[in-house]
Design a protein around this motif. Structure first.
Motif, PDB file in Angstrom:
ATOM      1  N   LEU A   7      39.950 -16.022 -21.378  1.00  9.72           N
ATOM      2  CA  LEU A   7      40.481 -17.282 -20.846  1.00  9.72           C
ATOM      3  C   LEU A   7      41.975 -17.186 -20.613  1.00  9.72           C
ATOM      4  O   LEU A   7      42.486 -17.623 -19.575  1.00  9.72           O
ATOM      5  CB  LEU A   7      40.159 -18.423 -21.818  1.00  9.72           C
ATOM      6  CG  LEU A   7      40.631 -19.826 -21.406  1.00  9.72           C
ATOM      7  CD1 LEU A   7      39.950 -20.256 -20.110  1.00  9.72           C
ATOM      8  CD2 LEU A   7      40.349 -20.837 -22.514  1.00  9.72           C
ATOM      9  N   LEU A   8      42.685 -16.590 -21.576  1.00 11.30           N
ATOM     10  CA  LEU A   8      44.130 -16.439 -21.451  1.00 11.30           C
ATOM     11  C   LEU A   8      44.476 -15.560 -20.256  1.00 11.30           C
ATOM     12  O   LEU A   8      45.386 -15.872 -19.480  1.00 11.30           O
ATOM     13  CB  LEU A   8      44.702 -15.831 -22.741  1.00 11.30           C
ATOM     14  CG  LEU A   8      46.229 -15.663 -22.804  1.00 11.30           C
ATOM     15  CD1 LEU A   8      46.909 -17.022 -22.688  1.00 11.30           C
ATOM     16  CD2 LEU A   8      46.633 -14.963 -24.093  1.00 11.30           C
ATOM     17  N   SER A  10      42.650 -15.117 -17.627  1.00 11.17           N
ATOM     18  CA  SER A  10      42.280 -15.828 -16.398  1.00 11.17           C
ATOM     19  C   SER A  10      43.340 -16.832 -15.974  1.00 11.17           C
ATOM     20  O   SER A  10      43.420 -17.199 -14.804  1.00 11.17           O
ATOM     21  CB  SER A  10      40.943 -16.552 -16.591  1.00 11.17           C
ATOM     22  OG  SER A  10      39.912 -15.642 -16.889  1.00 11.17           O
ATOM     23  N   LEU A  11      44.147 -17.276 -16.926  1.00 14.08           N
ATOM     24  CA  LEU A  11      45.177 -18.274 -16.626  1.00 14.08           C
ATOM     25  C   LEU A  11      46.458 -17.650 -16.083  1.00 14.08           C
ATOM     26  O   LEU A  11      47.335 -18.361 -15.595  1.00 14.08           O
ATOM     27  CB  LEU A  11      45.500 -19.093 -17.882  1.00 14.08           C
ATOM     28  CG  LEU A  11      44.493 -20.178 -18.265  1.00 14.08           C
ATOM     29  CD1 LEU A  11      44.781 -20.698 -19.667  1.00 14.08           C
ATOM     30  CD2 LEU A  11      44.522 -21.327 -17.270  1.00 14.08           C
ATOM     31  N   SER A  17      46.933 -15.425  -6.039  1.00 13.86           N
ATOM     32  CA  SER A  17      46.951 -16.877  -6.218  1.00 13.86           C
ATOM     33  C   SER A  17      48.294 -17.466  -5.806  1.00 13.86           C
ATOM     34  O   SER A  17      48.356 -18.564  -5.229  1.00 13.86           O
ATOM     35  CB  SER A  17      46.630 -17.251  -7.669  1.00 13.86           C
ATOM     36  OG  SER A  17      47.564 -16.684  -8.569  1.00 13.86           O
ATOM     37  N   ARG A  85      39.113 -17.880  -8.353  1.00 13.25           N
ATOM     38  CA  ARG A  85      40.444 -17.814  -8.962  1.00 13.25           C
ATOM     39  C   ARG A  85      40.938 -19.189  -9.412  1.00 13.25           C
ATOM     40  O   ARG A  85      42.137 -19.458  -9.400  1.00 13.25           O
ATOM     41  CB  ARG A  85      41.442 -17.191  -7.978  1.00 13.25           C
ATOM     42  CG  ARG A  85      41.096 -15.765  -7.566  1.00 13.25           C
ATOM     43  CD  ARG A  85      42.085 -15.196  -6.559  1.00 13.25           C
ATOM     44  NE  ARG A  85      41.774 -13.837  -6.201  1.00 13.25           N
ATOM     45  CZ  ARG A  85      42.183 -12.753  -6.863  1.00 13.25           C
ATOM     46  NH1 ARG A  85      42.956 -12.915  -7.935  1.00 13.25           N
ATOM     47  NH2 ARG A  85      41.856 -11.546  -6.473  1.00 13.25           N
ATOM     48  N   LEU A  87      41.235 -20.790 -12.344  1.00 14.70           N
ATOM     49  CA  LEU A  87      42.186 -20.903 -13.457  1.00 14.70           C
ATOM     50  C   LEU A  87      43.550 -20.343 -13.078  1.00 14.70           C
ATOM     51  O   LEU A  87      44.585 -20.889 -13.484  1.00 14.70           O
ATOM     52  CB  LEU A  87      41.633 -20.189 -14.690  1.00 14.70           C
ATOM     53  CG  LEU A  87      40.409 -20.859 -15.334  1.00 14.70           C
ATOM     54  CD1 LEU A  87      39.894 -20.028 -16.503  1.00 14.70           C
ATOM     55  CD2 LEU A  87      40.757 -22.272 -15.819  1.00 14.70           C
ATOM     56  N   GLU A  88      43.557 -19.259 -12.316  1.00 13.85           N
ATOM     57  CA  GLU A  88      44.829 -18.708 -11.835  1.00 13.85           C
ATOM     58  C   GLU A  88      45.583 -19.733 -10.994  1.00 13.85           C
ATOM     59  O   GLU A  88      46.798 -19.942 -11.157  1.00 13.85           O
ATOM     60  CB  GLU A  88      44.581 -17.471 -10.964  1.00 13.85           C
ATOM     61  CG  GLU A  88      44.156 -16.225 -11.688  1.00 13.85           C
ATOM     62  CD  GLU A  88      44.005 -15.074 -10.712  1.00 13.85           C
ATOM     63  OE1 GLU A  88      44.692 -15.074  -9.671  1.00 13.85           O
ATOM     64  OE2 GLU A  88      43.194 -14.175 -10.990  1.00 13.85           O
ATOM     65  N   LEU A  90      45.196 -22.924 -11.011  1.00 13.97           N
ATOM     66  CA  LEU A  90      45.589 -24.045 -11.868  1.00 13.97           C
ATOM     67  C   LEU A  90      46.931 -23.764 -12.533  1.00 13.97           C
ATOM     68  O   LEU A  90      47.847 -24.604 -12.494  1.00 13.97           O
ATOM     69  CB  LEU A  90      44.505 -24.287 -12.921  1.00 13.97           C
ATOM     70  CG  LEU A  90      44.849 -25.257 -14.059  1.00 13.97           C
ATOM     71  CD1 LEU A  90      45.112 -26.655 -13.520  1.00 13.97           C
ATOM     72  CD2 LEU A  90      43.730 -25.281 -15.096  1.00 13.97           C
ATOM     73  N   SER A  91      47.073 -22.607 -13.173  1.00 14.71           N
ATOM     74  CA  SER A  91      48.325 -22.293 -13.872  1.00 14.71           C
ATOM     75  C   SER A  91      49.477 -22.089 -12.889  1.00 14.71           C
ATOM     76  O   SER A  91      50.622 -22.480 -13.165  1.00 14.71           O
ATOM     77  CB  SER A  91      48.147 -21.053 -14.751  1.00 14.71           C
ATOM     78  OG  SER A  91      47.734 -19.943 -13.983  1.00 14.71           O
TER      79      SER A  91
END
Length: 369
Positions: A7-8, A10-11, A17, A85, A87-88, A90-91
């Protein structure tokens, strides 16, 4: 532990992105400046001035869909790139929001403008000024940033949904719930068709541009409001025909109330004598509309908004509370906003507002609240 690390990872935004995000904002800036569109006069500001908005969002959206469609056809871009992509993006969008609002904070502090649109409102509290903003309508290379960010968020929401739809088709998991959800989300296209109504909303008229609005427009709207689509990608839901029909009724009724109320308010502000529901409007103190939906409840548009939000979640069934995050959040937000609206209007209109409240006692839902 492995899931947490995944998860980390992916962020962490990739260059892909970042390029997608920068390309999206660049396109919106260019198309918003160059494409034809109706010029709409904004609300009169305290100093008597009015901003003008080029409402070409629908043209911009359709052109971008065409460009991306061609890109998908010739295999220059994958239709699932956003879903892959998520989560990417999103961050990356969150990081962009922070940087933009820091720039707005610095620019606002350095501004010496005296007009209502750009006059700095500095409280002295850094967090307060960064969160709520310092200037009402900051501009950048000719673009009204507040209007620009709303457009970006709504368009981003639609493209997330379309990418999720493409992912579900690719995975072979598409079913009636996903089809219903996607049908309802074309409500976003309707937003662009009626984009000029946005110019008479609370956000555009009264809110200063700070982290609250920028984050809400660029991060919260596209990523949180699309949570139902993400959920349906990995969860199978069986809907009966009766449930699907009931879901459609909730959406259609909510849409009718939401769009009808906002249209009546917008028309009234442009022409206070325009008929409402075929009759001359009832006006309190020459300022407040008390006819149509606005004679049923003082914030009837919020009821429509909530029903539409619920209809987005109903295709997901009732096995999990996750898809209902959006309507629950929106309910809390609108109750908070309604209280702010009431306080602001009571201060602004005084005895006229008191008379309106006496004539229309219900806030959002007649006979309940």
């Amino acid at each position: 532990m492995e899931i947490d690390l995944f998860l980390l990872h992916s962020l962490i935004p990739s260059w892909t992105s970042v390029v997608l995000l920068v390309s999206f904002f660049t396109y919106l800036g260019i198309s918003g400046s160059l494409l034809p569109g109706k010029i709409v006069h904004g609300a009169t500001l305290p100093d008597g001035t009015r901003l003008h908005y080029r409402c070409n969002g629908l043209h911009s959206l359709l052109l971008l869909i065409t460009i991306l469609g061609i890109g998908v056809e010739v295999k220059l871009i994958s239709p699932t790139v956003i879903a892959d992509r998520g989560l990417e993006l999103l961050s990356a969008t969150f990081g962009f929001s922070v940087l933009v609002t820091l720039a707005l904070y610095i620019a606002g502090h350095q501004s010496s403008a005296r007009g209502s649109s750009l006059k700095p409102h500095v409280s002295g509290n850094l967090i307060h000024d960064w969160w709520f903003g310092i200037q009402l309508n900051p501009h950048f290379i000719g673009l009204d940033l507040k209007f620009f960010f709303v457009r970006a968020g709504m368009m981003g929401w639609l493209f997330i949904n379309l990418s999720v739809l493409a992912k579900s088709i690719q995975d072979g998991s598409i079913g009636l719930p996903m089809i219903l959800y996607q049908m309802f989300c074309f409500y976003i296209v309707d937003y662009f068709y009626h984009e000029e109504y946005m110019t008479s909303t609370w956000d555009i008229i009264a809110e200063r541009l700070g982290f609250m609005l920028v984050f809400g427009d660029l991060v919260w709207i596209p990523f949180a409001f699309s949570i139902q689509g993400w959920w349906l990608l990995s969860n199978k839901v069986e809907l009966t025909k009766a449930a699907a029909i009931a879901n459609c009724i909730v959406f259609l009724y909510g849409y009718r109330v939401f769009r009808g109320a906002n249209k009546q308010k917008h028309i009234f502000k442009k022409n206070p004598k325009a008929p409402i529901w075929g009759k001359p409007p009832k006006v309190i103190g020459g300022k407040l509309l008390a006819s149509g939906y606005w004679g049923v409840a003082r914030h009837c548009n919020y009821l429509g908004d909530l029903l539409v939000a619920v209809s987005f979640s109903l295709p997901c069934g009732i096995s999990s509370p996750v898809p209902y995050f959006y309507p629950v959040y929106l309910f809390i937000l609108l109750i908070w906003r309604e209280r702010r609206d009431e306080a602001r209007c009571a201060e602004k209109y005084k005895e006229i507002w008191a008379e309106y409240c006496k004539l229309v006692p219900w806030r959002i839902l007649p006979y309940v609240y």
